[in-house]
Design an enzyme around this catalytic site. Structure first.
Site, PDB file in Angstrom:
ATOM      1  N   SER A 212       0.834  -1.204   0.000  1.00  0.00           N
ATOM      2  CA  SER A 212       0.000   0.000   0.000  1.00  0.00           C
ATOM      3  C   SER A 212       0.869   1.255   0.000  1.00  0.00           C
ATOM      4  CB  SER A 212      -0.898  -0.011   1.240  1.00  0.00           C
ATOM      5  OG  SER A 212      -0.095  -0.002   2.404  1.00  0.00           O
TER       6      SER A 212
ATOM      7  N   CYS B 262      -2.878  -4.507  -8.398  1.00  0.00           N
ATOM      8  CA  CYS B 262      -2.535  -3.081  -8.488  1.00  0.00           C
ATOM      9  C   CYS B 262      -2.835  -2.568  -9.887  1.00  0.00           C
ATOM     10  CB  CYS B 262      -1.072  -2.868  -8.137  1.00  0.00           C
ATOM     11  SG  CYS B 262       0.040  -3.616  -9.312  1.00  0.00           S
TER      12      CYS B 262
ATOM     13  N   GLU C  86      -8.728   3.183  -3.588  1.00  0.00           N
ATOM     14  CA  GLU C  86      -8.512   1.801  -4.008  1.00  0.00           C
ATOM     15  C   GLU C  86      -9.429   0.892  -3.186  1.00  0.00           C
ATOM     16  OE1 GLU C  86      -4.562   0.169  -3.122  1.00  0.00           O
ATOM     17  OE2 GLU C  86      -4.635  -0.872  -5.053  1.00  0.00           O
TER      18      GLU C  86
HETATM   19  P1  NAD Z   1       0.550  -3.603   2.914  1.00  0.00           P
HETATM   20  O1  NAD Z   1       1.150  -2.255   2.682  1.00  0.00           O
HETATM   21  O2  NAD Z   1      -0.430  -3.750   3.983  1.00  0.00           O
HETATM   22  O3  NAD Z   1       1.714  -4.680   3.226  1.00  0.00           O
HETATM   23  C1  NAD Z   1       2.798  -4.865   2.360  1.00  0.00           C
HETATM   24  C2  NAD Z   1       3.982  -5.392   3.140  1.00  0.00           C
HETATM   25  O4  NAD Z   1       4.400  -4.401   4.087  1.00  0.00           O
HETATM   26  C3  NAD Z   1       3.712  -6.664   3.932  1.00  0.00           C
HETATM   27  O5  NAD Z   1       4.812  -7.525   3.782  1.00  0.00           O
HETATM   28  C4  NAD Z   1       3.598  -6.181   5.364  1.00  0.00           C
HETATM   29  O6  NAD Z   1       4.033  -7.126   6.302  1.00  0.00           O
HETATM   30  C5  NAD Z   1       4.512  -4.974   5.382  1.00  0.00           C
HETATM   31  N1  NAD Z   1       4.104  -3.939   6.359  1.00  0.00           N
HETATM   32  C6  NAD Z   1       2.835  -3.548   6.622  1.00  0.00           C
HETATM   33  N2  NAD Z   1       2.840  -2.558   7.540  1.00  0.00           N
HETATM   34  C7  NAD Z   1       4.139  -2.329   7.856  1.00  0.00           C
HETATM   35  C8  NAD Z   1       4.799  -1.419   8.730  1.00  0.00           C
HETATM   36  N3  NAD Z   1       4.118  -0.570   9.481  1.00  0.00           N
HETATM   37  N4  NAD Z   1       6.139  -1.458   8.801  1.00  0.00           N
HETATM   38  C9  NAD Z   1       6.844  -2.327   8.064  1.00  0.00           C
HETATM   39  N5  NAD Z   1       6.278  -3.218   7.201  1.00  0.00           N
HETATM   40  C10 NAD Z   1       4.945  -3.211   7.095  1.00  0.00           C
HETATM   41  O7  NAD Z   1      -0.025  -4.064   1.495  1.00  0.00           O
HETATM   42  P2  NAD Z   1      -0.903  -5.360   1.161  1.00  0.00           P
HETATM   43  O8  NAD Z   1      -2.256  -5.156   1.731  1.00  0.00           O
HETATM   44  O9  NAD Z   1      -0.164  -6.594   1.478  1.00  0.00           O
HETATM   45  O10 NAD Z   1      -0.969  -5.273  -0.440  1.00  0.00           O
HETATM   46  C11 NAD Z   1      -1.965  -4.593  -1.150  1.00  0.00           C
HETATM   47  C12 NAD Z   1      -1.442  -3.288  -1.711  1.00  0.00           C
HETATM   48  O11 NAD Z   1      -0.295  -3.545  -2.529  1.00  0.00           O
HETATM   49  C13 NAD Z   1      -2.444  -2.593  -2.628  1.00  0.00           C
HETATM   50  O12 NAD Z   1      -2.444  -1.211  -2.321  1.00  0.00           O
HETATM   51  C14 NAD Z   1      -1.887  -2.845  -4.021  1.00  0.00           C
HETATM   52  O13 NAD Z   1      -2.240  -1.864  -4.983  1.00  0.00           O
HETATM   53  C15 NAD Z   1      -0.414  -2.821  -3.740  1.00  0.00           C
HETATM   54  N6  NAD Z   1       0.341  -3.479  -4.806  1.00  0.00           N
HETATM   55  C16 NAD Z   1       1.062  -2.704  -5.643  1.00  0.00           C
HETATM   56  C17 NAD Z   1       1.743  -3.267  -6.704  1.00  0.00           C
HETATM   57  C18 NAD Z   1       2.523  -2.380  -7.648  1.00  0.00           C
HETATM   58  O14 NAD Z   1       3.297  -2.921  -8.434  1.00  0.00           O
HETATM   59  N7  NAD Z   1       2.358  -1.069  -7.621  1.00  0.00           N
HETATM   60  C19 NAD Z   1       1.718  -4.647  -6.894  1.00  0.00           C
HETATM   61  C20 NAD Z   1       0.990  -5.443  -5.987  1.00  0.00           C
HETATM   62  C21 NAD Z   1       0.294  -4.830  -4.948  1.00  0.00           C
END
Ligand code: NAD
Length: 487
Positions: A231, A286, A387
């Site tokens: 995210s 995404c 989103e």
């Molecule tokens: P998220 O941000 O919740 O988590 C992603 C990762 O970050 C996980 O491994 C999680 O453990 C880690 N994380 C979460 N909070 C953290 C913190 N406070 N400190 C350190 N690490 C932390 O995302 P999600 O829900 O797993 O994935 C969905 C999001 O990913 C959507 O917004 C989607 O659009 C995006 N996404 C983007 C792409 C791209 O190429 N732009 C591709 C796939 C997914």
């Protein structure tokens, strides 16, 4: 298929499977059944540092390993993934929920990244100029730097780490994968396979967990850089922290993708692509469609075709062949989507097709939401701005291309955008003007293959070099200039 038992999954550090000592775990559920299938340890900083130390030690030998030898390991891993293809796909669907054919598509892309990285002997070549002054030559060498890591999201648990590590390891770095705590099993299976291939210990490691592990990776003086996919909110926090600790960083964030359908679009051929864009991977991509901009008098026929196709879309357990759309990946994800549908209704959009309360026979506890279509959506509404990450189509009727582009540009994200048209001029104008990293022309999901950068703009990306292809090679290498003169 391997039986999935409820166990706390292990870390993979220095070529060994290691149990985390933490008491803190996260439950992992099969989203189609609601069954508990595993637990993820929230590894401690101390455990994470062990992985960094292993990678740091391994780097000394690995960077001196001949490039063709390094790449031969990638080839062997590629072959082993191919040999275990169906098993990998079934594990992916079991923990993430997506339809089995979508899992196959994901693993095809995973393997393509390994295949692309086997071109590193060419991709890592530097360049030189003879006689920059009399008898003096100059060259650039692309050298590896040390320990890199990725922080991965839940939606593509098989593929996303391979946008990065095959390139990082191929050019001579060592690596740590931090999978999403929601879906650890795909990476566990991949690492079992990698372990069998016998990559030298410490070259590739895996640490499960959340903020504590990620902070340890970012704060360590022994890591060089981070690839984050997730995210935008979390990505921005980590990008800032990466800067504070002097790391290289690339952050691929969230999205709200606009699909524009022009009056001259070929509806019959466009609608299947549009539908897949919104409902593929249950909208948890995404690159998923977020808003459908219907231009001029295409609006009525487009709306009708969308409703008809949406009603025919099959929802069920992703493991069953032929099911087009699986459940949302988590109960939390499902609740978020349901809350957005409610918000759309509250804000005054017209709900043409309601996916709430869908029943999937034999799966009363699955996290299912069916295809959902809103009409009369205003660009200012939350369902058009944010989103949703679920199977929701929001139709906005606009008068012309200029209005469509103004709406697209008013949004904070810029990951992808598509136009459907039979006019080359309109397509060219769209690709020229629209500020989004991945543009589709009569393509619903403009997903770059492994040889191209996985782009993204505005709030969808922070950094400069992207994942995959040549960008990845540049991200994971440092250019050294050598100027020589021999007497
Ligand atoms: P998220 O941000 O919740 O988590 C992603 C990762 O970050 C996980 O491994 C999680 O453990 C880690 N994380 C979460 N909070 C953290 C913190 N406070 N400190 C350190 N690490 C932390 O995302 P999600 O829900 O797993 O994935 C969905 C999001 O990913 C959507 O917004 C989607 O659009 C995006 N996404 C983007 C792409 C791209 O190429 N732009 C591709 C796939 C997914």
């Amino acid at each position: 298929m391997r039986t999935l038992t409820v166990e706390v999954v292990k870390n993979y550090i220095n070529g060994r499977w290691v149990e985390s000592k933490t008491k803190e775990t996260r439950d992992v559920f099969n989203p189609a059944t609601g069954e508990l299938i595993a637990k993820t340890p929230m590894s401690t900083a101390e455990e994470t540092i062990k992985a960094i130390e292993a990678a740091k030690t391994a780097f000394r030998r690995w960077r001196a390993t001949p490039v063709f030898t390094r790449v031969r390991y990638l080839n062997r891993i590629r072959d082993a993934f191919e040999d275990n293809f169906e098993d990998l796909c079934r594990i992916l669907t079991t923990e993430q929920g997506k339809a089995i054919d979508e899992a196959r598509g994901e693993y095809r892309r995973t393997i393509e990244n390994l295949e692309c990285a086997t071109a590193i002997p060419s991709l890592q070549m530097g360049y030189n100029t003879e006689d920059i002054a009399a008898g003096i030559d100059e060259m650039v060498i692309k050298q590896p730097l040390g320990v890199f890591f990725c922080v991965a999201p839940f939606n593509f648990p098989g593929m996303v780490p391979t946008w990065f590590w095959p390139f990082a390891v191929g050019v001579g770095n060592t690596y740590i994968v931090k999978p999403s705590e929601q879906v650890p099993l795909s990476q566990v299976r991949q690492f079992e396979i990698i372990d069998e291939v016998g990559l030298p210990k410490g070259v590739l490691n895996m640490v499960h967990g959340g903020p504590e592990a990620v902070n340890a990776l970012l704060e360590s003086p022994d890591t060089i850089g981070m690839s984050f996919v997730g995210s935008t909110h979390v990505g921005k926090l980590l990008y800032k922290k990466a800067g504070e600790h002097g790391k290289r960083a690339q952050v691929q964030g969230g999205a709200k993708n606009f699909l524009t359908v022009m009056p001259d679009a070929d509806l019959e051929r466009s609608v299947p692509a549009i539908i897949t864009s919104f409902y593929g991977c249950t909208g948890q991509r995404c690159l998923a469609g977020g808003v459908l901009l219907a231009v001029g008098d295409i609006y009525e026929p487009l709306k009708e075709a969308i409703i008809e196709a949406s009603k025919a879309y099959t929802v069920g357990n992703g493991l069953e062949e032929g099911v087009q759309m699986g459940p949302l990946a988590s109960k939390r994800g499902m609740d978020t989507v349901l809350s957005y549908i409610k918000k759309g209704v509250d804000e005054g959009a017209e709900l043409l097709l309601d996916g709430r309360g869908i029943k999937v026979e034999g799966h009363p506890n699955g996290y299912f939401v069916g295809p959902t279509v809103f009409d009369k959506v205003k660009p200012s509404m939350a369902i058009a701005q944010e989103e949703i990450f679920g199977p929701v189509i929001s139709i906005v009727h606009v008068k012309d291309l200029d209005e469509a582009i103004d709406i697209i540009h008013a949004n904070r994200y810029g990951n992808a955008s598509s136009v459907f048209t039979s006019s080359g001029g309109t397509a060219r104008e769209y690709q020229y003007r629209v500020k989004a990293g991945n543009i589709g022309i009569n393509i619903g999901v403009a997903a770059p293959i492994a040889t191209f950068p996985f782009s993204g703009m505005k709030d969808s990306f922070l950094g400069d070099l992207h994942g995959q292809g040549r960008d990845a090679v540049d991200f994971f290498t440092e250019n050294k200039v050598v100027i020589t003169r021999w007497f």
